[in-house]
Design an enzyme around this catalytic site. Sequence first.
Site, PDB file in Angstrom:
ATOM      1  N   CYS A 121       0.813  -1.245   0.022  1.00 27.43           N
ATOM      2  CA  CYS A 121       0.007  -0.177  -0.035  1.00 27.43           C
ATOM      3  C   CYS A 121       0.979   1.099   0.156  1.00 27.43           C
ATOM      4  O   CYS A 121       1.571   1.451   1.037  1.00 27.43           O
ATOM      5  CB  CYS A 121      -0.994   0.026   1.260  1.00 27.43           C
ATOM      6  SG  CYS A 121      -2.076   1.514   1.213  1.00 27.43           S
ATOM      7  N   ASN A 223       1.449  -8.804 -11.002  1.00 32.79           N
ATOM      8  CA  ASN A 223       0.328  -7.805 -10.390  1.00 32.79           C
ATOM      9  C   ASN A 223       0.862  -6.503 -11.162  1.00 32.79           C
ATOM     10  O   ASN A 223       1.834  -5.769 -10.990  1.00 32.79           O
ATOM     11  CB  ASN A 223       0.232  -7.496  -8.895  1.00 32.79           C
ATOM     12  CG  ASN A 223      -0.759  -6.389  -8.646  1.00 32.79           C
ATOM     13  OD1 ASN A 223      -0.808  -5.777  -7.651  1.00 32.79           O
ATOM     14  ND2 ASN A 223      -2.032  -6.232  -9.753  1.00 32.79           N
ATOM     15  N   ASN A 225      -0.887  -4.048 -15.085  1.00 36.59           N
ATOM     16  CA  ASN A 225      -0.979  -3.843 -16.367  1.00 36.59           C
ATOM     17  C   ASN A 225      -2.161  -4.710 -17.158  1.00 36.59           C
ATOM     18  O   ASN A 225      -1.731  -5.102 -18.188  1.00 36.59           O
ATOM     19  CB  ASN A 225       0.564  -4.212 -17.224  1.00 36.59           C
ATOM     20  CG  ASN A 225       1.447  -2.869 -16.951  1.00 36.59           C
ATOM     21  OD1 ASN A 225       1.215  -2.125 -16.264  1.00 36.59           O
ATOM     22  ND2 ASN A 225       2.628  -3.098 -17.475  1.00 36.59           N
TER      23      ASN A 225
END
Length: 423
Positions: A121, A223, A225
């Site tokens: 995050c 993870n 695109n």
Amino acid sequence: MTEPALSSANNALMQKLTGRQLFDKIGRPTRIVAPMVDQSELAWRILSRRYGATLAYTPMLHAKLFATSKKYREDNWSSLDGSSVDRPLVVQFCANDPEYLLAAAKLVEDKCDAVDLNLGCPQGIAKKGHYGSFLMEEWDLIHNLINTLHKNLKVPVTAKIRIFDDCEKSLNYAKMVLDAGAQFLTVHGRVREQKGQKTGLANWETIKYLRDNLPKETVFFANGNILYPEDISRCMEHIGADAVMSAEGNLYNPGVFNVGQTKNKEKIFPRVDKIIREYFQIVKECQESKASKTAMKSHFFKILRPFLPHHTDIRSTLATMNAKATWEEWEEQVVKPVEKVVQEIFEQPDIAIKDEITIGEKQSWGGSYRTVPYWRCQPYFRPVNGITGDKRVMQGLIDESVNKKRKADVPLESADKKKDVKA
């Protein structure tokens, strides 16, 4: 808080599945709903599974609050979470304290297949709270967090990370995470600073470098695109990943996971009226899940993003809806009006032509853009420095070329208009 019992830790290690064992047990999933704050809640996970997702993560949960606040747990977890309709499931926590992380994980270990540590995050709230990608420089703490779960949980621990500018540093970081006990590794191919209008392009080459240089037995998820279903297979083939995770691509179009339905536009670009109705019914059926109803308005806005600029009356109504609105009000004021408008569109004599989806020329990043009618779910092209649509890809490439050269001199692979939503 007390130290975990040694016998309990030994039993957990003896019974726990390793990465490949766990991956096989849950069916070798290849299409994964990413952990997203206030977005990958129960109802959305159920909808996503109907449209091709084979594994789902919960929203990022705050470990200390989950462990200590009954209200926080009730707002974010229900008896339906982790039930038979919600598996396989990974529960994700953010944390900076091993004891609180373990206490929180213990509360869900019987309702999930693994527990994930959020190390990705990039948002301001994570910086303020000292978690997520803002732990990237504190390797001893990260190792302790993961290892504590590895030694004391019944279920395996996994981790989701971002990359550094330096490929070798990224590789050593990934090795440390695995050494601590992570059984799955998800790599988001962006650095911490890539967020919002600075999201830019995910670096598939760095992800591939990690995959190529980590142990072959590592269960590895990529993870970044993912715009269309074919991007999933393209990503897996290029990187050698076991699976692909999607966040924003999934939020704006649940059909992104329907890899076996690429010629069926009803599956890969579903009509917004049908998705809204289906999702609304799921939320109603999951009334025990407070998080599902809380997230509904946000999901409506994302599903209807291409539709609302053409029907501003519905947008205005949706904006006024709040948590006190009844199910009947939601249906009469939002769901039915959307259905009525789309039905009228499909009664037009030239709808066959208007409803066509066109495929553009193959781009330098390996895929092609689609032109999709506004009444169908589709990817969101997030503006970058005021530039919208497909042109933002070129802006991303230009920005990369004028920025400092990456230490590993790794070229960018693929183009993308999405960011990882809070996780």
